[in-house]
Design an enzyme around this catalytic site. Sequence first.
Site, mmCIF file in Angstrom:
data_model
loop_
_atom_site.group_PDB
_atom_site.id
_atom_site.type_symbol
_atom_site.label_atom_id
_atom_site.label_comp_id
_atom_site.label_asym_id
_atom_site.label_seq_id
_atom_site.Cartn_x
_atom_site.Cartn_y
_atom_site.Cartn_z
ATOM 1 N N VAL A 1 0.187 4.850 5.189
ATOM 2 C CA VAL A 1 -0.331 3.830 5.600
ATOM 3 C C VAL A 1 0.796 2.744 5.972
ATOM 4 O O VAL A 1 0.585 2.177 7.322
ATOM 5 C CB VAL A 1 -1.478 3.139 4.994
ATOM 6 C CG1 VAL A 1 -2.031 1.950 5.729
ATOM 7 C CG2 VAL A 1 -2.563 4.191 4.524
ATOM 8 N N CYS B 1 2.119 0.622 -8.992
ATOM 9 C CA CYS B 1 3.065 1.164 -8.120
ATOM 10 C C CYS B 1 4.413 1.510 -8.840
ATOM 11 O O CYS B 1 4.999 2.220 -8.403
ATOM 12 C CB CYS B 1 2.987 0.147 -6.849
ATOM 13 S SG CYS B 1 3.595 -1.557 -7.511
ATOM 14 N N GLU C 1 5.546 -3.384 1.193
ATOM 15 C CA GLU C 1 5.695 -3.086 -0.258
ATOM 16 C C GLU C 1 5.030 -1.755 -0.587
ATOM 17 O O GLU C 1 3.528 -1.651 -0.737
ATOM 18 C CB GLU C 1 4.951 -4.142 -1.074
ATOM 19 C CG GLU C 1 5.678 -5.731 -0.991
ATOM 20 C CD GLU C 1 6.764 -5.646 -1.770
ATOM 21 O OE1 GLU C 1 7.171 -4.789 -2.763
ATOM 22 O OE2 GLU C 1 7.765 -6.534 -1.339
ATOM 23 N N GLY D 1 0.823 -1.209 0.101
ATOM 24 C CA GLY D 1 0.197 0.070 -0.116
ATOM 25 C C GLY D 1 0.763 1.071 0.155
ATOM 26 O O GLY D 1 2.079 1.197 -0.368
HETATM 27 P P1 NAD Z 1 -3.406 2.276 1.151
HETATM 28 O O1 NAD Z 1 -2.155 2.137 1.832
HETATM 29 O O2 NAD Z 1 -4.645 3.303 1.191
HETATM 30 O O3 NAD Z 1 -4.436 0.874 1.625
HETATM 31 C C1 NAD Z 1 -3.695 -0.329 1.458
HETATM 32 C C2 NAD Z 1 -4.359 -1.057 2.501
HETATM 33 O O4 NAD Z 1 -4.177 -0.778 3.770
HETATM 34 C C3 NAD Z 1 -5.972 -1.629 2.394
HETATM 35 O O5 NAD Z 1 -6.101 -2.996 2.673
HETATM 36 C C4 NAD Z 1 -6.646 -0.669 3.328
HETATM 37 O O6 NAD Z 1 -7.792 -1.168 4.057
HETATM 38 C C5 NAD Z 1 -5.644 -0.480 4.769
HETATM 39 N N1 NAD Z 1 -5.457 0.872 5.048
HETATM 40 C C6 NAD Z 1 -5.757 1.838 4.552
HETATM 41 N N2 NAD Z 1 -5.688 2.886 5.557
HETATM 42 C C7 NAD Z 1 -5.221 2.367 6.602
HETATM 43 C C8 NAD Z 1 -5.078 2.910 7.879
HETATM 44 N N3 NAD Z 1 -5.319 4.054 8.238
HETATM 45 N N4 NAD Z 1 -4.758 1.962 9.020
HETATM 46 C C9 NAD Z 1 -4.590 0.545 8.839
HETATM 47 N N5 NAD Z 1 -5.081 0.165 7.312
HETATM 48 C C10 NAD Z 1 -5.353 0.988 6.560
HETATM 49 O O7 NAD Z 1 -3.029 1.964 -0.455
HETATM 50 P P2 NAD Z 1 -3.989 2.031 -1.635
HETATM 51 O O8 NAD Z 1 -4.448 3.230 -1.901
HETATM 52 O O9 NAD Z 1 -4.873 0.814 -1.742
HETATM 53 O O10 NAD Z 1 -2.872 1.680 -2.924
HETATM 54 C C11 NAD Z 1 -2.101 2.669 -3.428
HETATM 55 C C12 NAD Z 1 -0.826 2.421 -2.754
HETATM 56 O O11 NAD Z 1 -0.167 1.320 -2.971
HETATM 57 C C13 NAD Z 1 0.206 3.297 -3.609
HETATM 58 O O12 NAD Z 1 0.908 4.087 -2.928
HETATM 59 C C14 NAD Z 1 0.901 2.517 -4.579
HETATM 60 O O13 NAD Z 1 2.287 2.935 -5.020
HETATM 61 C C15 NAD Z 1 1.023 1.140 -3.360
HETATM 62 N N6 NAD Z 1 1.287 0.116 -4.012
HETATM 63 C C16 NAD Z 1 2.491 -0.587 -3.867
HETATM 64 C C17 NAD Z 1 2.584 -1.778 -4.438
HETATM 65 C C18 NAD Z 1 4.063 -2.542 -4.249
HETATM 66 O O14 NAD Z 1 3.965 -3.684 -4.610
HETATM 67 N N7 NAD Z 1 4.938 -2.016 -3.859
HETATM 68 C C19 NAD Z 1 1.809 -2.267 -5.061
HETATM 69 C C20 NAD Z 1 0.428 -1.545 -5.378
HETATM 70 C C21 NAD Z 1 0.415 -0.578 -4.760
#
Ligand code: NAD
Length: 462
Positions: free
Chosen positions: A202, A254, A220, A198
Amino acid sequence: MTAPHPLSDPTTGTGIPQTVERMRRVFDGGTTRPYAWRRRQLEGLGRLLAEQRVALAEAIDADLRRGRFESAMFDVAPTAAEVRHAIKHLRGWMRPQRVPTPLAVQPGSSRVLREPLGVALIISPWNYPVHLALAPLVAALAAGNCAVLKPSELTPTVSAVLARLLPEYVEGVAVVEGGPDETMQLIDQGLDHVFFTGSPGVGRIVAAAAAQHLTPVTLELGGKSPAVVTRSSNLRVAARRILFGKLINSGQTCIAPDYVLVERSVRDEFLGHLDAVATEFTERRALPVLSAKHAERLSDLLAGADGQLLRGGPADADLLTMPFSVVVDPAADSALMSEEIFGPILPVVTVDDLDDAIARIRSGSRPLAAYLFTRDGRQRERFLARVSAGGVAVNHTVLHLQVPGLPFGGVGTSGTGSYHGRWGFEAFSHRKGVLRQTDRIDPPLLYPPYVGHKRRLLEKAL
Ligand code: NAD
């Protein structure tokens, strides 16, 4: 004797503590350790991906409007490839690794055993809702763990389909649907590993919560991945390959190239190619974006960019689409150039030469991916030596993700740890060092008192 009331038995019920307890019991029973169990789960995942390919692609399309073909191509197919690779190599990965035993510790033999960590929590994001949930699961199961999967609340159709289907195909896996509250509750169960994909913001929250339980984490994360175009590259091919990586999933990837750094002497020619290729690839259609909130964020990034708009324009927050947009030389301190874009906007920044590009990349956070377009081997080596990034592709974008022998992960703010193939198996394994000695002989050299002849011998050895 009467049976215990369902609510007083911690293994029944659907609450988070009960779900985790159920997985703990499965793990503690020892069934997940043998090769046969691991292989069966991987085969189950393979069958799930083959038999439910259409259902999964439809669910992704329902949540992201990505189209069924692209959903199958970019989510389901790479996950199936990960499963096949793990099945092929599992025995080798599990094999104990012999290491030399030094003279001072002889007679003995030394081995490294990979053992499962226990019950792992996998938290996934919305942008590749099948792949980013199931690829870490492949690694967790290959390493003999149980897993609790927490998919994104922003892809509710996929989450529901995974929750329904996974238990039909694999054992030792539970799915908990929900958002931040459920995520925090799960971490507070003190699981044995947290694998989070994510945003960096977060990621910080998750790592801090996991630290309270000393639960190890793999993070990641994301960031701004640059693509550098030098004058010693094929500019048309560079434009095609940068847009290939940028337009997949509307730039919501990502490792999508976030922005381009192009040498001044070839900038205009490159922009001409970029514009033509963008028209060809998009067929002049606007691209889907996740939600009104995301559409507004992207429009704001574009409005505040303060550069020359080569093509495109704001997102449509009703239709949830945005035309692919290229901004030439936006202000260096704009949000467009400091936040991860995660959408169909491509800033193109003019630089003097490769060293200027490297200096700009080095002045920011270390990216998840970095791309270089050049035919010059010395330039390539300079870039590799000077730019720290999670991964690099030279003369392409995004495809390094498809090489199962390469570790996939970030560095610094783009992540901690890595996975894919053997690297994923390692991420979910503890490396237990084992020294075995015999008690048939017991040389006195090691034992006190250290005096006389023994002392002189030991002094020499030290
Ligand atoms: P996000 O961080 O908002 O959410 C990811 C997960 O965390 C979700 O399951 C969500 O329910 C949970 N979450 C969200 N807010 C939270 C909080 N305050 N406390 C606890 N859990 C929480 O990410 P997103 O918007 O779903 O995805 C986009 C981001 O992810 C981008 O920054 C992208 O670059 C990154 N990403 C990284 C990879 C990688 O392989 N490195 C792959 C895909 C996406």
